[in-house]
Design a protein around this motif. Structure first.
Motif, mmCIF file in Angstrom:
data_model
loop_
_atom_site.group_PDB
_atom_site.id
_atom_site.type_symbol
_atom_site.label_atom_id
_atom_site.label_comp_id
_atom_site.label_asym_id
_atom_site.label_seq_id
_atom_site.Cartn_x
_atom_site.Cartn_y
_atom_site.Cartn_z
ATOM 1 N N ASP A 166 0.815 -1.214 0.000
ATOM 2 C CA ASP A 166 0.000 0.000 0.000
ATOM 3 C C ASP A 166 0.853 1.270 0.000
ATOM 4 O OD1 ASP A 166 -2.338 -1.356 -0.077
ATOM 5 O OD2 ASP A 166 -2.809 -1.153 2.060
ATOM 6 N N PHE A 167 2.146 1.130 0.306
ATOM 7 C CA PHE A 167 3.009 2.311 0.398
ATOM 8 C C PHE A 167 3.941 2.462 -0.806
ATOM 9 C CE2 PHE A 167 2.003 1.008 4.717
ATOM 10 C CZ PHE A 167 1.683 2.203 5.349
ATOM 11 N N THR A 168 4.041 1.428 -1.632
ATOM 12 C CA THR A 168 5.068 1.463 -2.685
ATOM 13 C C THR A 168 4.541 1.154 -4.082
ATOM 14 O OG1 THR A 168 5.635 -0.828 -2.068
ATOM 15 C CG2 THR A 168 7.025 0.926 -1.150
ATOM 16 N N ILE A 212 -2.942 7.797 -6.429
ATOM 17 C CA ILE A 212 -2.817 7.127 -7.720
ATOM 18 C C ILE A 212 -3.692 5.875 -7.714
ATOM 19 C CG2 ILE A 212 -0.490 7.931 -8.201
ATOM 20 C CD1 ILE A 212 0.215 4.875 -7.327
ATOM 21 N N ALA A 213 -3.969 5.368 -8.889
ATOM 22 C CA ALA A 213 -4.815 4.181 -8.981
ATOM 23 C C ALA A 213 -4.087 2.976 -8.404
ATOM 24 C CB ALA A 213 -5.168 3.912 -10.443
ATOM 25 N N ALA A 214 -4.809 2.119 -7.754
ATOM 26 C CA ALA A 214 -4.208 0.920 -7.139
ATOM 27 C C ALA A 214 -3.763 -0.046 -8.220
ATOM 28 C CB ALA A 214 -5.213 0.251 -6.220
ATOM 29 N N ALA A 223 1.814 9.175 -2.346
ATOM 30 C CA ALA A 223 0.793 8.991 -3.380
ATOM 31 C C ALA A 223 0.186 7.590 -3.260
ATOM 32 C CB ALA A 223 1.397 9.199 -4.766
ATOM 33 N N SER A 224 1.029 6.598 -2.944
ATOM 34 C CA SER A 224 0.532 5.227 -2.770
ATOM 35 C C SER A 224 -0.345 5.142 -1.523
ATOM 36 C CB SER A 224 1.700 4.248 -2.626
ATOM 37 O OG SER A 224 2.554 4.293 -3.737
ATOM 38 N N ASN A 279 0.355 -3.067 6.729
ATOM 39 C CA ASN A 279 -0.207 -1.722 6.931
ATOM 40 C C ASN A 279 0.644 -0.826 7.821
ATOM 41 O OD1 ASN A 279 -0.897 -3.247 9.245
ATOM 42 N ND2 ASN A 279 -2.586 -1.862 9.710
ATOM 43 N N VAL A 280 1.802 -1.327 8.276
ATOM 44 C CA VAL A 280 2.700 -0.493 9.093
ATOM 45 C C VAL A 280 4.083 -0.497 8.456
ATOM 46 C CG1 VAL A 280 3.761 -0.143 11.355
ATOM 47 C CG2 VAL A 280 1.423 -1.039 11.213
#
Lengths: 80, 224
Positions: free
Chosen positions: B126-128, B222-224, B216-217, B190-191
């Motif tokens: 979710d972060f990259t 941005i789109a997943a 952005a992620s 998620n962490v």
């Protein structure tokens, strides 16, 4: 009142750059033959009460929860 | 997406973080002060910025990790809310037991403040997701205790599960961290904790925007 001393040291195998630097400094002061210098921490505490067993149990919890990071550190508890 | 920035005594990168989140999401984050124990339900991303919380007494991040506000953040993370810890924020997350390992004094014993290169090891988080696996990005670091350490068994498990997210690339490891680790994620994904400061490389005025993708992620800009 109970007086206690907690000693926190790095576990074996954990790199100790500060200990290395101290070892180097001792060498440059002319102290030869000094090896494996490891830096640690000492906490002196005074605890209300007279029950040493209870105090030791509490100190162990204090070490696990805050005084030591058990990922890299060991601790010993000494009660007067 | 609603974000929140944690403010604790001694943290000093909070305003950079607020600026980054505001610029990238178009919406200012809320701030969470040290005494707060209830985090609003509509917060989707909690960011713990860098600095020297509580003077970094005892060990970096150790005092902050035991404050009630961290318990509140832990409970949110257990419900799936995203948490990002940068620099001291990363140190706080490991001290709080929300991420494995520990951050020790740099092997050089010096505070390092410079740009490094990071390799994105896992872009499927979710972060990259704004990056590609293996992509090399530029990112500044500024820390004295970024030397990541974890026992071999835990490290092997983390590698198998893809929890190493960033490694220092091309001989730029500034702190001696084990396996060149610069950022790790928890098993749930998620962490995220990382030593480099992506919030300081998000626009042309910073000389580049390589750090933008993390926000952005996480903010789902941005789109997943």
């Amino acid at each position: 009142m109970i007086k206690a001393r907690v000693t926190v040291t790095l576990k074996n195998g954990v790199l100790d750059p500060q200990g290395k630097a101290i070892e180097g400094a001792l060498g440059s002061l002319g102290f030869e033959g000094v090896h494996q210098v490891r830096q640690g921490k000492v906490f002196d505490l005074e605890i209300d009460g007279t029950d040493k067993g209870q105090a030791e149990a509490n100190l162990k919890t204090m070490c696990d929860k805050l005084l030591a990071n058990t990922v890299i550190e060991n601790y010993t508890i000494a009660i007067d | 997406m609603k974000s929140a920035v944690v403010q604790l005594p001694g943290l000093n990168r909070d305003r950079d973080m607020i600026a980054a989140l505001t610029k990238i999401s178009g919406k200012a984050p809320i701030t969470i002060w040290q005494t707060e124990t209830a985090i609003p339900d509509d917060v989707d991303l909690i960011v713990i910025p860098g600095g020297f919380s509580y003077g970094d007494y005892l060990r970096c991040g150790a005092i902050a990790a035991r404050m009630p506000v961290l318990q509140a953040i832990k409970e949110k993370a257990e419900k799936g809310v995203k948490v990002l810890g940068v620099c001291n924020g990363f140190q706080i997350l490991v001290e709080a037991g929300m991420l494995p390992g520990v951050l020790m004094r740099n092997t050089s014993l010096r505070f390092v403040c410079k740009d490094v290169k990071l390799e994105v090891i896992n872009a499927d988080t979710d972060f990259t997701r704004a990056y590609a696996k293996g992509q090399i990005i530029r990112c500044p670091v500024a820390h004295h205790d970024g030397n990541y350490f974890v026992d071999e068994e835990t490290l092997a498990g983390m590698e198998d599960r893809g929890e190493i997210i960033f490694r220092y690339a091309e001989g730029t490891n500034p702190n001696g961290s084990l396996s060149d680790i610069a950022g790790v994620i928890n098993s749930r994904g998620n962490v995220l904790g990382m030593m480099p400061h992506p919030e300081n490389l998000i626009e042309a005025a910073h000389g580049g925007n390589d750090g933008r993708g993390i926000f952005a992620s996480a903010l789902e800009v941005i789109a997943a």
